[in-house]
Design an enzyme around this catalytic site. Structure first.
Site, mmCIF file in Angstrom:
data_model
loop_
_atom_site.group_PDB
_atom_site.id
_atom_site.type_symbol
_atom_site.label_atom_id
_atom_site.label_comp_id
_atom_site.label_asym_id
_atom_site.label_seq_id
_atom_site.Cartn_x
_atom_site.Cartn_y
_atom_site.Cartn_z
ATOM 1 C CG LEU A 33 1.011 18.174 -19.613
ATOM 2 C CD1 LEU A 33 1.203 18.347 -21.114
ATOM 3 C CD2 LEU A 33 -0.289 18.837 -19.167
ATOM 4 C CG HIS A 34 -2.238 13.323 -15.584
ATOM 5 N ND1 HIS A 34 -3.482 13.175 -16.146
ATOM 6 C CD2 HIS A 34 -2.354 14.336 -14.686
ATOM 7 C CE1 HIS A 34 -4.320 14.029 -15.601
ATOM 8 N NE2 HIS A 34 -3.661 14.760 -14.710
ATOM 9 C CG HIS A 37 -3.264 17.065 -18.517
ATOM 10 N ND1 HIS A 37 -2.453 16.623 -17.497
ATOM 11 C CD2 HIS A 37 -3.953 18.118 -18.021
ATOM 12 C CE1 HIS A 37 -2.637 17.367 -16.433
ATOM 13 N NE2 HIS A 37 -3.549 18.291 -16.706
ATOM 14 C CD GLN A 63 -6.268 27.713 -11.578
ATOM 15 O OE1 GLN A 63 -6.270 28.248 -12.687
ATOM 16 N NE2 GLN A 63 -6.625 26.449 -11.428
ATOM 17 C CE LYS A 153 -8.601 14.727 -10.165
ATOM 18 N NZ LYS A 153 -8.117 16.091 -10.346
ATOM 19 C CD GLN A 157 -11.083 23.737 -14.089
ATOM 20 O OE1 GLN A 157 -10.433 24.408 -13.300
ATOM 21 N NE2 GLN A 157 -10.520 22.819 -14.844
HETATM 22 O O1 PAF Z 1 -7.779 22.439 -14.644
HETATM 23 C C1 PAF Z 1 -6.745 23.136 -14.700
HETATM 24 O O2 PAF Z 1 -5.616 22.628 -14.869
HETATM 25 C C2 PAF Z 1 -6.850 24.639 -14.546
HETATM 26 O O3 PAF Z 1 -7.813 24.978 -13.623
HETATM 27 C C3 PAF Z 1 -7.053 25.392 -15.866
HETATM 28 C C4 PAF Z 1 -8.392 25.051 -16.509
HETATM 29 C C5 PAF Z 1 -5.930 25.047 -16.829
HETATM 30 C C6 PAF Z 1 -7.030 26.893 -15.611
HETATM 31 O O4 PAF Z 1 -5.813 27.299 -15.069
#
Ligand code: PAF
Length: 282
Positions: A33-34, A37, A63, A153, A157
């Protein structure tokens, strides 16, 4: 702050909030985390006044289109938990792969994301958005939040997740929060800690190129603009994968500045062996 490893324990903790229809803010993450987040956590807990702010830390294997990327993904769970507690998070879900994907449960998501899924990251990372959609749907079913916070960013997504929530008629509002940047403009990312000092010094050219694109768009064609951007990134020693301009709502690539009311410029570039992405509404 509470730490849950099992889905059923988190759900027992959340039951009183569900019973009273209380707003729950959720921030899904893959850890490392930065401040980007943490700004999502703060927005949920302080600005939006959610009664409960939940984060998840789960490096989702489905993913990653390259297994080496999954192996190299930074993991800093002890530091992450301290940062989340300080930022005002009440509970964290840190599940195992078996908790998220129990055998016998079909978690695959089949949606036609059309252009949202096939351009840019969709084209360069086959299977990536299928994996993101799968894990986000599963996490939303587990947490059942009222508000979901995601960073701009990962612009593409966020649009994919909005479509997912809309398709499955989930009563969740998806909030896109601004990109948090280092002082020199580099967008914060968990991957930045893997940059060598040399590439760390070069990486801010990505932000500069996006800013330049804002000016160039008045003067040159979209094709020329993309070429100028790619050349500028290459001249600094980066290896760009794409620099594309798209309709900010549909992500259809545009050929002319009048093709869309709002245009987003999106870029992916390698800085050594670290792949960075960034974007800007221009
Ligand atoms: O953006 C991310 O860190 C990931 O794609 C997420 C949304 C946590 C899904 O694993």
């Amino acid at each position: 702050m509470y730490l849950f490893k099992r889905v059923r324990d988190l759900q027992a903790f959340l039951q009183p909030f569900y019973d009273k229809n209380r707003p729950i803010g959720f921030i899904p993450t893959m850890g490392a985390l930065h401040d980007g987040h943490l700004s999502l956590v703060r927005t949920s807990s302080k600005v939006a006044n959610n009664v409960c702010t939940i984060a998840s830390i789960f490096v989702n294997p489905t993913q990653f289109n390259e297994s080496s990327d999954l192996e190299k993904y930074p993991r800093t769970p002890a530091e992450d938990l301290i940062k989340l507690a300080k930022a005002g998070c009440q509970a964290v879900l840190m599940p195992s792969v078996e908790e998220v994907y129990p055998s016998g449960l079909n978690t695959k998501v089949e949606i036609d994301f059309s252009k949202l899924g096939s351009v840019m990251e969709g084209a360069h990372r086959p299977g990536h958005f299928e994996g993101v959609a799968e894990v986000v749907k599963r996490l939303l079913e587990i947490v059942q939040p009222t508000h979901l916070y995601m960073g701009q960013k990962d612009y593409q997504q966020v649009l994919i997740v909005r479509k997912l929530v809309e398709t499955f008629k989930m009563p969740i509002s998806v909030e896109m929060c601004p990109i948090i940047r280092e002082k020199d403009g580099l967008a914060m990312s968990s991957r930045n800690i893997r940059l060598t000092p040399d590439y760390r010094a070069k990486a801010p050219i990505i932000y500069k190129t996006l800013q330049d694109a804002k000016n160039w768009i008045q003067a040159v064609s979209i094709d020329e603009l993309s070429q100028k951007a790619l050349s500028q990134l290459e001249a600094e020693g980066l290896r760009p994968e794409y620099f594309q301009l798209a309709n900010a709502q549909t992500l259809e690539l545009i050929a002319d500045q009048n093709d869309a009311k709002q245009i987003v410029a999106c870029v992916a570039a390698w800085a050594g062996d670290v792949r960075l992405i960034d974007n800007m509404i221009i």
